[in-house]
Design a protein around this motif. Structure first.
Motif, PDB file in Angstrom:
ATOM      1  N   THR A 449      34.954 147.369 148.310  1.00 12.93           N
ATOM      2  CA  THR A 449      36.144 148.131 147.931  1.00 12.93           C
ATOM      3  C   THR A 449      36.448 149.271 148.903  1.00 12.93           C
ATOM      4  N   PRO A 450      36.733 148.918 150.161  1.00 11.09           N
ATOM      5  CA  PRO A 450      37.080 149.980 151.102  1.00 11.09           C
ATOM      6  C   PRO A 450      38.395 150.637 150.695  1.00 11.09           C
ATOM      7  N   GLY A 451      38.456 151.950 150.873  1.00  9.55           N
ATOM      8  CA  GLY A 451      39.705 152.656 150.586  1.00  9.55           C
ATOM      9  C   GLY A 451      39.912 153.006 149.127  1.00  9.55           C
ATOM     10  N   PHE A 452      38.976 152.597 148.254  1.00  9.72           N
ATOM     11  CA  PHE A 452      39.132 152.929 146.837  1.00  9.72           C
ATOM     12  C   PHE A 452      38.864 154.412 146.607  1.00  9.72           C
ATOM     13  N   SER A 453      39.664 154.991 145.704  1.00 11.39           N
ATOM     14  CA  SER A 453      39.391 156.379 145.317  1.00 11.39           C
ATOM     15  C   SER A 453      38.486 156.371 144.083  1.00 11.39           C
ATOM     16  N   GLY A 454      38.027 157.544 143.687  1.00 12.40           N
ATOM     17  CA  GLY A 454      37.177 157.639 142.497  1.00 12.40           C
ATOM     18  C   GLY A 454      37.858 157.042 141.277  1.00 12.40           C
ATOM     19  N   LYS A 483      35.975 139.741 140.272  1.00 11.94           N
ATOM     20  CA  LYS A 483      37.298 139.431 139.732  1.00 11.94           C
ATOM     21  C   LYS A 483      38.113 140.704 139.527  1.00 11.94           C
ATOM     22  N   ALA A 484      37.418 141.709 139.023  1.00 14.32           N
ATOM     23  CA  ALA A 484      38.115 142.980 138.761  1.00 14.32           C
ATOM     24  C   ALA A 484      38.644 143.585 140.056  1.00 14.32           C
ATOM     25  N   ILE A 485      37.810 143.526 141.105  1.00 14.98           N
ATOM     26  CA  ILE A 485      38.223 144.092 142.390  1.00 14.98           C
ATOM     27  C   ILE A 485      39.460 143.370 142.923  1.00 14.98           C
ATOM     28  N   GLU A 486      39.391 142.043 142.853  1.00 11.84           N
ATOM     29  CA  GLU A 486      40.524 141.255 143.332  1.00 11.84           C
ATOM     30  C   GLU A 486      41.782 141.600 142.563  1.00 11.84           C
ATOM     31  N   ARG A 487      41.576 141.800 141.281  1.00 14.45           N
ATOM     32  CA  ARG A 487      42.712 142.116 140.431  1.00 14.45           C
ATOM     33  C   ARG A 487      43.299 143.481 140.775  1.00 14.45           C
ATOM     34  N   VAL A 488      42.432 144.427 141.031  1.00 14.77           N
ATOM     35  CA  VAL A 488      42.923 145.763 141.385  1.00 14.77           C
ATOM     36  C   VAL A 488      43.628 145.726 142.748  1.00 14.77           C
ATOM     37  N   ILE A 489      43.065 144.942 143.693  1.00 18.94           N
ATOM     38  CA  ILE A 489      43.655 144.899 145.034  1.00 18.94           C
ATOM     39  C   ILE A 489      44.947 144.082 145.057  1.00 18.94           C
ATOM     40  N   ALA A 490      44.877 142.859 144.529  1.00 23.29           N
ATOM     41  CA  ALA A 490      45.980 141.923 144.768  1.00 23.29           C
ATOM     42  C   ALA A 490      46.818 141.651 143.532  1.00 23.29           C
ATOM     43  N   GLY A 491      46.414 142.160 142.403  1.00 23.25           N
ATOM     44  CA  GLY A 491      47.191 141.908 141.181  1.00 23.25           C
ATOM     45  C   GLY A 491      46.643 140.733 140.414  1.00 23.25           C
ATOM     46  N   LEU A 492      47.276 140.476 139.324  1.00 22.02           N
ATOM     47  CA  LEU A 492      46.804 139.441 138.403  1.00 22.02           C
ATOM     48  C   LEU A 492      47.015 138.056 138.999  1.00 22.02           C
ATOM     49  N   GLU A 493      46.030 137.173 138.799  1.00 21.98           N
ATOM     50  CA  GLU A 493      46.207 135.778 139.219  1.00 21.98           C
ATOM     51  C   GLU A 493      47.275 135.136 138.357  1.00 21.98           C
ATOM     52  N   PRO A 534      48.786 131.931 143.476  1.00 17.91           N
ATOM     53  CA  PRO A 534      49.714 133.071 143.449  1.00 17.91           C
ATOM     54  C   PRO A 534      49.111 134.259 142.702  1.00 17.91           C
ATOM     55  N   ARG A 535      49.423 135.434 143.201  1.00 18.59           N
ATOM     56  CA  ARG A 535      48.885 136.664 142.604  1.00 18.59           C
ATOM     57  C   ARG A 535      49.938 137.735 142.579  1.00 18.59           C
ATOM     58  N   GLY A 536      49.814 138.627 141.628  1.00 19.49           N
ATOM     59  CA  GLY A 536      50.633 139.844 141.596  1.00 19.49           C
ATOM     60  C   GLY A 536      52.113 139.548 141.566  1.00 19.49           C
ATOM     61  N   GLN A 537      52.872 140.415 142.221  1.00 22.44           N
ATOM     62  CA  GLN A 537      54.322 140.342 142.118  1.00 22.44           C
ATOM     63  C   GLN A 537      54.930 139.190 142.908  1.00 22.44           C
ATOM     64  N   GLY A 538      54.574 139.056 144.173  1.00 22.08           N
ATOM     65  CA  GLY A 538      55.276 138.038 144.947  1.00 22.08           C
ATOM     66  C   GLY A 538      54.379 137.201 145.843  1.00 22.08           C
ATOM     67  N   ALA A 539      53.080 137.524 145.872  1.00 20.97           N
ATOM     68  CA  ALA A 539      52.205 136.850 146.825  1.00 20.97           C
ATOM     69  C   ALA A 539      51.907 135.422 146.368  1.00 20.97           C
ATOM     70  N   LEU A 540      52.184 134.477 147.269  1.00 24.26           N
ATOM     71  CA  LEU A 540      51.875 133.084 146.923  1.00 24.26           C
ATOM     72  C   LEU A 540      50.477 132.715 147.418  1.00 24.26           C
ATOM     73  N   GLY A 541      50.042 133.404 148.449  1.00 27.96           N
ATOM     74  CA  GLY A 541      48.683 133.200 148.927  1.00 27.96           C
ATOM     75  C   GLY A 541      48.223 134.504 149.516  1.00 27.96           C
ATOM     76  N   TYR A 542      46.914 134.670 149.661  1.00 33.54           N
ATOM     77  CA  TYR A 542      46.480 135.917 150.288  1.00 33.54           C
ATOM     78  C   TYR A 542      45.088 135.762 150.861  1.00 33.54           C
ATOM     79  N   GLN A 544      41.582 138.093 151.817  1.00 31.66           N
ATOM     80  CA  GLN A 544      40.950 139.401 151.592  1.00 31.66           C
ATOM     81  C   GLN A 544      40.027 139.724 152.757  1.00 31.66           C
ATOM     82  N   TYR A 545      40.335 140.790 153.449  1.00 35.89           N
ATOM     83  CA  TYR A 545      39.497 141.228 154.562  1.00 35.89           C
ATOM     84  C   TYR A 545      38.796 142.506 154.166  1.00 35.89           C
ATOM     85  N   LEU A 546      37.754 142.815 154.893  1.00 37.96           N
ATOM     86  CA  LEU A 546      37.022 144.037 154.579  1.00 37.96           C
ATOM     87  C   LEU A 546      36.990 144.990 155.756  1.00 37.96           C
ATOM     88  N   PRO A 547      37.985 145.850 155.853  1.00 32.12           N
ATOM     89  CA  PRO A 547      37.915 146.847 156.923  1.00 32.12           C
ATOM     90  C   PRO A 547      36.812 147.846 156.610  1.00 32.12           C
TER      91      PRO A 547
END
Ligand code: ATP
Ligand code: ZN
Length: 714
Positions: A449-454, A483-493, A534-542, A544-547
Motif C-alpha cells: 500500500t504505497p502512498g496510503f495515509s493513516g 481484496k480490501a487493498i484492491e478495493r480501496v485502490i481501484a474500487g469495487l469489482e 471491470p472495477r470502480g467507476q469506469g475501469a474495464l481492466g487495470y 497494479q504496480y508497486l512504486p
C-alpha cells in the motif's frame, strides 16, 4: 343592549325626522325637523369608562362570601386563571356578535308588509348603515331587525311608504343612525403587544428548560446560542484515551509536540528559567495523516482537557457570529486551563486575507482578527496551548504564523514504508487475525500500500474485516487484506458488468500491452497484478504496480512511465484494425507527465532550466512568455510524447509474441499475478527497484537471484 335604552329616550311623537346619514365623528346625530333641534345622544352602548354591570360583580362576591385566597395576588399566583383567558375572550366575542340577537331577523319586504304598512313601527335605528332595528308598538315581538343594501334605497322606500299612507311630516317614524363597533375594535390595538409579551414569555420558558449542563433544551437554544462556540470538549479522565503510542510513525512530529506536553505538565520548569513556551503550533499535512490524532494524543499525554473545533464552524452567514464564537471558545478554555484547543481546518478562517477571487471577506477577516486578538491576549501563565490542523499551510495568513502565535510549524507527511508498518500494527491489534501480527505481515501490507495515509490504512483494515465477515470467515486472513487493498485502490469489482467477447478481447490486448512494457522497461515499477475484471467507476481492466517510496524521479523514469502508459493504445494498434476509446485516461496521464517535464522540471534542453508555472491564486496581468516560447513549449511537449510513442511501438513490435501470450492467458483467467507473468515470460530482466517489494513480497529464493543483465530495454 344599551342602545335600546337610548333610543327609547326618543319619543316617536317628539321626532319628525328627515333622513340623514350620520357623520363619522358624530355617530349618533338626529336632526329633528319638527323641533328644529339637534339632539345629541350619548353613545352609551359601549362605554369602557362605565362599568356595565357593577351589581353583577357585587352579587357574585356576596354569593361566595369573603375568601382570603381571592386576593388578587393569590389569584395571579395561581396560574390556572390563565386557562380562562381564551375561553372568556371567545365567549365575550360570541355574545358581542350576537348582541342584536333579541330582535327577530327578517327581510325588508316582510317588515314593510307586516309592520310598516300596518303602522306598527314606533321608531327605527340604522346600525352601521347596513342593519336596521325597528321598535314596534306590539309587545311580541317588540323589536325586529333586517339588513339593508343601501341607506339611500331604504330611506327612499320608507319615504314612499309613509307618503302612500299619508302620514304627515310631523308624525313620521323617527330614524336614528348609530355606529356600533364590535369588541374586536377595542381589542385589536392590544393584540401585537399581547403577542409580543406572550412570545417573550414563551422564549423565557424555553430557555429555562435548557439543562444546566448547557446541553439539550428546546429548538430555540439553537437561535439563542448562535454566538456560542461549537467546540467539543473531551475530558481528560474519560474521553481522551489516545496516547502517543497510538500514533504510529511521525516520530519527528511527536518529538516536536512533546515540548508542549512537558510544558503543560510541568510549567514551573520553564517559567523559573524565564522561558516563554510557544502558544501554538500548526500541524500541516495531507488529509488523514493523523493531525487530529496527534493533537488528541498530546492532550492525552499531558492529561488536560481537549477542546476540539473545526475552522468551518466559525463561519456563519451572520456577521459577527464567528468572532463571538472565537471569544466564547477562549473564555471556555480559560476556565478549563491548563488545556489544549485544537482548531481543525484552520484555513477556513485563517486564509491569507487578501487572497481569494472576491478579495477580502469581512466576516472571515473579523473572525481571524478575533483569533489573533485572543492569541495575543492570553499569557503564558494561562497554560493554554492552541494547536491547529490544515492541509494548506501555504495559504495561511502570515499574521497567524508569526512568533507569539502559531510559531511552531509541524509538518506531517504521508508515512513511508516503516511508518505504514507501524500504523498497520496499531490498527491490526483490535482485529481477530489468523496469526499474531508479525513484523513480516505488517511489512507485507505496508509494501502493498504505497502512498496510503493513516486514515487509508485504518479504512483498509476495517474493510478487510468486513470482507472476512461477508465470507463467513472465522478470522481475517491475508487474502481479505489483499481484496480490501484492491478495493480501496481501484474500487469495487463489478462482475455484473458484462463485456461482449469483442470488447473483452480489446481490453485483454490493451492491458497486455501495458504489462509487457512494464515487464521489459528497467525503470518501471514492479507489477503485482493485471486484471480484466471491470472495477470502480469506469475501469474495464487495470494493472497494479508497486512504486516504492520515492523522493526523486529521474528523467528516464518519467520516460519509462510514459511508454508504459502508451502501451495499451499501441498494443491495440498492432493487434486490431481499429482503435477504441479505452486509452483516454492513459493519454491524460502521458500529457500531464510531459507538461510537467517541460514546464516545471526543466527536462527540455531547448527550453532550458526555467519554470513556466504560474501561481493560479494570483491574478495574471501579463503573459509570462512570448509567442515563440509558447510555440516551443508546444513542440517540446509533442516531441517528448512522440518519442515515447515511438519507443513503445518499437518495444511492442519486438515483443508481439509475448503480448499475444499474456493477452490469451488474460482472456482465459481474467487475472494474472506476478507468478503467472514469470511462468509465461521468464523472470524480469532487471532487479526490482523497490526495496520494500524485495523485502516483503518476493519469495526468499527470488530475493537471492540476481536477474541476468543485458535484457532489452526500450
Ligand atoms: N499515525 C497514525 N497512527 C495511527 N492511526 C492513524 C495515524 N494517522 C491516521 N490514523 C488514523 O486515521 C484516522 C484519521 O486521522 P486524523 O483525523 O487524525 O487525520 P487528519 O490528518 O486530522 O485528517 P484531516 O486533514 O482530513 O482532518 C485516525 O482516526 C486514525 O485512525
Ligand atoms: Zn490503459
Amino acid at each position: 343592549m344599551f342602545l335600546r335604552g337610548s333610543i327609547a329616550r326618543l319619543r316617536p311623537e317628539q321626532a319628525k325626522v328627515r333622513f340623514q346619514r350620520p357623520s363619522r365623528i358624530a355617530p349618533l346625530l338626529i336632526r329633528s325637523f319638527s323641533s328644529g333641534q339637534q339632539i345629541r345622544f350619548k353613545q352609551t352602548f359601549f362605554n369602557p369608562n362605565e362599568e356595565p354591570d357593577k351589581n353583577k360583580d357585587n352579587k357574585k362576591k356576596k354569593k361566595k362570601g369573603p375568601d382570603p385566597s381571592n386576593q388578587p395576588q393569590d389569584f395571579l399566583k395561581n396560574t390556572k386563571w390563565t386557562n380562562w383567558i381564551f375561553p372568556g375572550l371567545v365567549i365575550s366575542l360570541f355574545l358581542n356578535s350576537y348582541s342584536g340577537g333579541e330582535s327577530n331577523q327578517m327581510t325588508f319586504q316582510d317588515f314593510k308588509v307586516n309592520y310598516l304598512e300596518k303602522g306598527l313601527v314606533k321608531c327605527i335605528t340604522v346600525i352601521n348603515n347596513s342593519f336596521v332595528e325597528a321598535e314596534l308598538v306590539t309587545q311580541h315581538p317588540r323589536i325586529v331587525g333586517f339588513t339593508i343594501g343601501s341607506v339611500e334605497f331604504f330611506e327612499k322606500e320608507l319615504d314612499e311608504i309613509q307618503d302612500k299612507l299619508g302620514i304627515p311630516n310631523n308624525e313620521r317614524i323617527p330614524v336614528s343612525y348609530i355606529r356600533r363597533s364590535s369588541i374586536f375594535s377595542y381589542i385589536m390595538p392590544f393584540v401585537p403587544t399581547l403577542i409580543l409579551i406572550g412570545g417573550t414569555y414563551y422564549l423565557a420558558r424555553q430557555l429555562q428548560k435548557r439543562a444546566p449542563n448547557g446541553k439539550g433544551g428546546g429548538p430555540l437554544n439553537n437561535i439563542m446560542g448562535i454566538g456560542k462556540s461549537k467546540a467539543r470538549l473531551f475530558n481528560q479522565e474519560t474521553d481522551i484515551t489516545v496516547k502517543f503510542k497510538d500514533v504510529a510513525g511521525c516520530d519527528e512530529a511527536k518529538e516536536e509536540i512533546m515540548e508542549f506536553v512537558t510544558f503543560l505538565k510541568e510549567p514551573k520548569k520553564y517559567e523559573k528559567l524565564g522561558a516563554k513556551i510557544p502558544k501554538g503550533a500548526i500541524l500541516s499535512g495531507p488529509p488523514g495523516t493523523g493531525k487530529t490524532l496527534l493533537a488528541k494524543a498530546t492532550a492525552g499525554e499531558a492529561g488536560v482537557p481537549f477542546l476540539s473545533v473545526s475552522g468551518s464552524e466559525f463561519v456563519e452567514m451572520y456577521v459577527g457570529v464567528g468572532a463571538s464564537r472565537v471569544r466564547d471558545l477562549f473564555s471556555t478554555a480559560r476556565k478549563l486551563a491548563p488545556c489544549i484547543i485544537f482548531v481543525d481546518e484552520i484555513d477556513a478562517i485563517g486564509k491569507s486575507r487578501e487572497s481569494g477571487p472576491m478579495g477580502a471577506n469581512d466576516e472571515k477577516e473579523a473572525t481571524l482578527n478575533q483569533l489573533l486578538v485572543e492569541m495575543d491576549g492570553f499569557e503564558d501563565t494561562d497554560h493554554i496551548v492552541v494547536l491547529a490542523g490544515t492541509n494548506r499551510a501555504d495559504i495561511l495568513d502570515k499574521a497567524l504564523t508569526r512568533p507569539g502565535r502559531f510559531d511552531r510549524h509541524i509538518s506531517i507527511d504521508r508515512p513511508d514504508i516503516e511508518g505504514r508498518k507501524a500504523i498497520y500494527k496499531v490498527h491490526l491489534k483490535p482485529l481477530k487475525l489468523e496469526h499474531p501480527v508479525t513484523d513480516e505481515f505488517a511489512g507485507r501490507l505496508a509494501a502493498l500500500t504505497p502512498g496510503f495515509s493513516g486514515a487509508d490504512i485504518s479504512n483498509c483494515c476495517n474493510e478487510a474485516a468486513l470482507i472476512a465477515a461477508r465470507e463467513d470467515a472465522d478470522v481475517v486472513k491475508l487474502v481479505h487484506f489483499e481484496k480490501a487493498i484492491e478495493r480501496v485502490i481501484a474500487g469495487l469489482e463489478r462482475k455484473s458488468r458484462v463485456l461482449s467477447p469483442e470488447e473483452k478481447k480489446t481490453v485483454a490486448y490493451h492491458e497486455a500491452g501495458h504489462a509487457i512494457c512494464g515487464w521489459y522497461l528497467q525503470y518501471a515499477d514492479p507489477l503485482l497484478k493485471v486484471s480484466i475484471i471491470p472495477r470502480g467507476q469506469g475501469a474495464l481492466g487495470y494493472a497494479q504496480y508497486l512504486p516504492g517510496d520515492e523522493y526523486l524521479i529521474s528523467q528516464e523514469q518519467f520516460e519509462h512511465r510514459m511508454i508504459m502508459a502508451l502501451g495499451g493504445r499501441v498494443s491495440e494498434e498492432l493487434n486490431f484494425d481499429d482503435i477504441t476509446t479505452g486509452a483516454a485516461d492513459d493519454f491524460k496521464k502521458v500529457t500531464q507527465m510531459a507538461n510537467m517535464m517541460i514546464l516545471r522540471l526543466g527536462m527540455s534542453k531547448k527550453l532550458g532550466t526555467i519554470t513556466f508555472e504560474t501561481n493560479s491564486q494570483q491574478p495574471r496581468v501579463h503573459k509570462l512568455f512570448s509567442e515563440e516560447t509558447f510555440e516551443l513549449i508546444d513542440n517540446e511537449v509533442k516531441r517528448v510524447i512522440n518519442e515515447a510513442y515511438e519507443k513503445c511501438r518499437k518495444l511492442l513490435t519486438e515483443k508481439i509474441d509475448e503480448v499475444e501470450k499474456v493477452a490469451q492467458e488474460l482472456l482465459a483467467k481474467e487475472v494474472l499475478t506476478r507468478d503467472d507473468m514469470i511462468r509465461l515470460l521468464g523472470p524480469r530482466p532487471f532487479e526490482e527497484k523497490n526495496d520494500a517489494f524485495k523485502k516483503y513480497l518476493l519469495p526468499p529464493n527470488e530475493q537471492q537471484n540476481r536477474p541476468e543483465e543485458g535484457a532489452q530495454a526500450a
